[in-house]
Design a protein around this motif. Structure first.
Motif, short mmCIF file in Angstrom:
data_model
loop_
_atom_site.label_atom_id
_atom_site.label_comp_id
_atom_site.label_asym_id
_atom_site.label_seq_id
_atom_site.Cartn_x
_atom_site.Cartn_y
_atom_site.Cartn_z
N PHE A 164 33.31 42.15 33.39
CA PHE A 164 33.16 41.77 34.57
C PHE A 164 34.44 41.52 35.13
O PHE A 164 35.31 40.72 34.72
N TYR A 165 34.99 41.95 36.43
CA TYR A 165 36.08 41.94 36.82
C TYR A 165 36.22 41.37 38.51
O TYR A 165 35.30 41.98 39.16
N TYR A 166 37.05 40.84 38.89
CA TYR A 166 37.69 40.79 40.24
C TYR A 166 38.36 41.48 40.86
O TYR A 166 39.51 41.68 39.98
N HIS A 167 38.35 42.38 41.77
CA HIS A 167 39.56 42.87 42.63
C HIS A 167 40.29 41.80 43.16
O HIS A 167 39.78 40.73 43.72
N TYR A 168 41.69 41.94 43.61
CA TYR A 168 42.45 41.08 44.15
C TYR A 168 41.90 40.67 45.60
O TYR A 168 42.46 39.48 45.95
N LYS A 169 41.16 41.17 46.33
CA LYS A 169 40.65 41.11 47.38
C LYS A 169 39.55 39.96 47.60
O LYS A 169 39.25 39.34 48.39
N HIS A 170 38.99 39.50 46.23
CA HIS A 170 37.97 38.42 46.15
C HIS A 170 38.53 37.28 46.71
O HIS A 170 39.59 36.76 46.30
N ASP A 171 37.77 36.35 47.53
CA ASP A 171 38.09 35.32 48.05
C ASP A 171 37.26 34.15 47.26
O ASP A 171 36.05 34.22 47.36
N ALA B 218 36.69 31.22 47.89
CA ALA B 218 35.89 30.35 48.65
C ALA B 218 34.82 31.13 49.38
O ALA B 218 33.94 30.38 49.86
N GLY B 219 34.58 32.40 49.00
CA GLY B 219 33.58 33.16 49.41
C GLY B 219 32.25 33.47 48.65
O GLY B 219 32.29 32.45 47.69
N ALA B 220 31.69 34.32 48.70
CA ALA B 220 30.38 34.60 47.80
C ALA B 220 30.98 35.00 46.33
O ALA B 220 32.12 35.49 46.31
N PHE B 221 30.39 34.64 45.33
CA PHE B 221 30.80 34.69 44.00
C PHE B 221 30.89 36.22 43.54
O PHE B 221 31.73 36.42 42.67
N ASN B 222 30.15 37.05 44.12
CA ASN B 222 29.95 38.48 43.92
C ASN B 222 30.91 39.45 44.80
O ASN B 222 30.87 40.62 44.51
N THR B 223 31.38 38.77 45.61
CA THR B 223 32.34 39.86 46.54
C THR B 223 33.49 40.33 45.94
O THR B 223 34.15 39.48 45.22
N TYR B 224 33.54 41.70 45.96
CA TYR B 224 34.84 42.30 45.40
C TYR B 224 34.69 42.07 43.52
O TYR B 224 35.66 42.08 42.93
N ALA B 225 33.38 41.88 43.34
CA ALA B 225 33.13 41.75 41.84
C ALA B 225 32.58 43.10 41.38
O ALA B 225 31.84 43.92 41.81
N TYR B 226 33.07 43.45 40.04
CA TYR B 226 32.66 44.79 39.49
C TYR B 226 32.35 44.84 38.10
O TYR B 226 32.83 43.65 37.39
N GLU B 227 31.72 45.65 37.48
CA GLU B 227 31.34 45.72 36.10
C GLU B 227 32.11 46.88 35.70
O GLU B 227 31.77 48.28 36.01
N VAL B 228 32.87 46.77 34.84
CA VAL B 228 33.97 47.94 34.24
C VAL B 228 32.79 48.65 33.13
O VAL B 228 32.24 47.82 32.12
N MET B 229 32.57 49.80 33.01
CA MET B 229 31.68 50.44 32.10
C MET B 229 32.37 51.07 30.75
O MET B 229 32.02 51.10 29.75
N GLY B 230 33.61 51.58 31.30
CA GLY B 230 34.55 52.21 30.51
C GLY B 230 35.56 52.98 30.92
O GLY B 230 35.75 52.96 32.16
N VAL B 231 36.14 53.77 29.99
CA VAL B 231 37.17 54.50 30.58
C VAL B 231 36.83 56.12 30.19
O VAL B 231 36.24 56.41 29.14
N GLY B 232 36.85 56.84 31.06
CA GLY B 232 36.70 58.39 31.01
C GLY B 232 37.72 59.35 31.23
O GLY B 232 38.93 58.93 31.66
N HIS B 233 37.71 60.58 30.76
CA HIS B 233 38.85 61.51 30.61
C HIS B 233 38.40 62.51 31.74
O HIS B 233 37.35 62.87 31.49
N HIS B 234 39.37 63.19 32.33
CA HIS B 234 39.19 64.21 33.19
C HIS B 234 38.77 65.56 32.55
O HIS B 234 39.72 65.63 31.36
#
Length: 102
Positions: free
Chosen positions: A8-15, A17-33
């Motif tokens: 789990f990661y926060y994007h820099y826009k996460h506040d 002081a706001g909701a715990f999940n705003t701009y929260a993400y789950e990284v699944m992995g890395v893919g190749h084109h």
């Protein structure tokens, strides 16, 4: 170049002081084109319902690895675009939310 660990990661826009999940993400992995050798993307999903990809089919976000890992500068301050969440309690809350959303 380093790659992000799954989790789990926060994007820099996460506040904090706001909701715990705003701009929260789950990284699944890395893919190749499949057509451009060497082009890597981070595959992740939002943990807030307002996200475009969630509202449009609960899809995944993808972002070039280099962009995911870079730092951004805003208001004269530089910080990572995404920051891994390490608080066990917060991780448990986000995992529970993920299970409800997906």
């Amino acid at each position: 170049m380093n790659t992000p660990e799954k989790g789990f990661y926060y994007h820099y826009k996460h506040d904090p002081a706001g909701a715990f999940n705003t701009y929260a993400y789950e990284v699944m992995g890395v893919g190749h084109h499949t057509e451009e050798e060497g082009t890597k993307f981070v595959v992740y999903r939002p943990l807030y319902e307002e996200a475009f990809v969630y509202r449009n089919g609960k899809m995944f976000d993808v972002r070039p690895l280099e962009m995911f890992m870079e730092s951004v500068t805003k208001d004269g301050k530089t910080f990572p675009r995404f920051t891994k969440i390490s608080d066990p309690e917060l991780i448990a809350r986000l995992a529970e939310l993920r299970d409800k959303m997906y």
